[in-house]
Motif scaffolding. Structure first.
Motif, PDB file in Angstrom:
ATOM      1  N   THR A  23       0.854  -1.182   0.000  1.00 52.10           N
ATOM      2  CA  THR A  23       0.000   0.000   0.000  1.00 52.10           C
ATOM      3  C   THR A  23       0.888   1.229   0.000  1.00 52.10           C
ATOM      4  N   LEU A  24       0.590   2.169  -0.880  1.00 50.48           N
ATOM      5  CA  LEU A  24       1.368   3.390  -1.012  1.00 50.48           C
ATOM      6  C   LEU A  24       0.670   4.514  -0.255  1.00 50.48           C
ATOM      7  N   TYR A  25       1.402   5.203   0.624  1.00 52.54           N
ATOM      8  CA  TYR A  25       0.870   6.301   1.431  1.00 52.54           C
ATOM      9  C   TYR A  25       1.706   7.556   1.198  1.00 52.54           C
ATOM     10  N   SER A  26       1.057   8.721   1.249  1.00 52.40           N
ATOM     11  CA  SER A  26       1.821   9.956   1.381  1.00 52.40           C
ATOM     12  C   SER A  26       2.274  10.006   2.836  1.00 52.40           C
ATOM     13  N   LEU A  27       3.198  10.881   3.176  1.00 53.21           N
ATOM     14  CA  LEU A  27       3.655  10.944   4.561  1.00 53.21           C
ATOM     15  C   LEU A  27       2.501  11.265   5.511  1.00 53.21           C
ATOM     16  N   LYS A  28       1.624  12.171   5.098  1.00 53.42           N
ATOM     17  CA  LYS A  28       0.489  12.542   5.941  1.00 53.42           C
ATOM     18  C   LYS A  28      -0.470  11.369   6.105  1.00 53.42           C
ATOM     19  N   GLU A  29      -0.781  10.669   5.015  1.00 53.48           N
ATOM     20  CA  GLU A  29      -1.664   9.498   5.089  1.00 53.48           C
ATOM     21  C   GLU A  29      -1.044   8.404   5.959  1.00 53.48           C
ATOM     22  N   PHE A  30       0.255   8.221   5.805  1.00 57.39           N
ATOM     23  CA  PHE A  30       0.991   7.231   6.576  1.00 57.39           C
ATOM     24  C   PHE A  30       0.899   7.526   8.077  1.00 57.39           C
ATOM     25  N   SER A  31       1.123   8.784   8.443  1.00 53.62           N
ATOM     26  CA  SER A  31       1.079   9.143   9.858  1.00 53.62           C
ATOM     27  C   SER A  31      -0.327   8.963  10.430  1.00 53.62           C
ATOM     28  N   LYS A  32      -1.359   9.283   9.651  1.00 52.57           N
ATOM     29  CA  LYS A  32      -2.736   9.098  10.126  1.00 52.57           C
ATOM     30  C   LYS A  32      -3.101   7.622  10.205  1.00 52.57           C
ATOM     31  N   ALA A  33      -2.732   6.839   9.195  1.00 52.39           N
ATOM     32  CA  ALA A  33      -3.088   5.418   9.149  1.00 52.39           C
ATOM     33  C   ALA A  33      -2.491   4.644  10.322  1.00 52.39           C
ATOM     34  N   TYR A  34      -1.301   5.027  10.746  1.00 51.81           N
ATOM     35  CA  TYR A  34      -0.624   4.308  11.828  1.00 51.81           C
ATOM     36  C   TYR A  34      -0.605   5.087  13.147  1.00 51.81           C
ATOM     37  N   ASN A  35      -1.382   6.181  13.209  1.00 49.26           N
ATOM     38  CA  ASN A  35      -1.500   6.999  14.416  1.00 49.26           C
ATOM     39  C   ASN A  35      -0.122   7.436  14.934  1.00 49.26           C
ATOM     40  N   LEU A  36       0.643   8.042  14.035  1.00 47.16           N
ATOM     41  CA  LEU A  36       1.994   8.500  14.347  1.00 47.16           C
ATOM     42  C   LEU A  36       2.071  10.015  14.215  1.00 47.16           C
ATOM     43  N   SER A  37       3.025  10.606  14.869  1.00 47.69           N
ATOM     44  CA  SER A  37       3.272  12.030  14.745  1.00 47.69           C
ATOM     45  C   SER A  37       3.815  12.330  13.339  1.00 47.69           C
ATOM     46  N   TYR A  38       3.164  13.254  12.638  1.00 54.07           N
ATOM     47  CA  TYR A  38       3.602  13.604  11.287  1.00 54.07           C
ATOM     48  C   TYR A  38       5.021  14.172  11.303  1.00 54.07           C
TER      49      TYR A  38
END
Length: 94
Positions: free
Chosen positions: A12-27
C-alpha cells in the motif's frame, strides 16, 4: 507543483500525511526520519518507537506520550520538552 513523498507498507502506497494518520503517528516524527533516510518498515518501526512508547504517570499507564499529555491537559510540546529535560513530575495526582 508539490513534491510529495511516499511510503510503501504491505503493498500500500501512502503519502507521509496518510501514513502518519493510518498508523497513528506524529507527522513531524515521520517526516524527520524520512528525511534521515528511513523508508518502509524501518520508518514505521522507528516512528512507532518514538511516538508510541508507553508512559506511566502516577498509577495510570498511557500507550503514548501524546495520550498522556492530553489526559494531563499539558500542551504536547511542553510535555515533550519537560519529559526530555527531566522536569516533568511523573508522580502527579491526575
Amino acid at each position: 507543483m508539490a513534491n510529495f513523498k511516499f511510503i510503501q507498507i504491505d503493498k500500500t502506497l501512502y503519502s507521509l500525511k496518510e501514513f502518519s494518520k493510518a498508523y497513528n503517528l506524529s507527522y513531524s516524527t515521520v517526516r524527520k526520519y524520512y528525511r534521515l533516510g528511513l523508508r518502509g518498515d524501518d520508518l514505521l518501526a522507528k516512528a512507532k518507537s518514538v511516538t508510541q512508547s508507553g508512559l506511566q504517570v502516577s498509577e495510570k499507564h498511557f500507550n503514548s506520550k501524546l495520550a498522556a499529555s492530553k489526559y494531563l491537559q499539558i500542551p504536547k510540546s511542553t510535555f515533550y520538552r519537560k519529559l526530555k529535560n527531566g522536569t516533568l513530575d511523573l508522580d502527579l495526582n491526575a
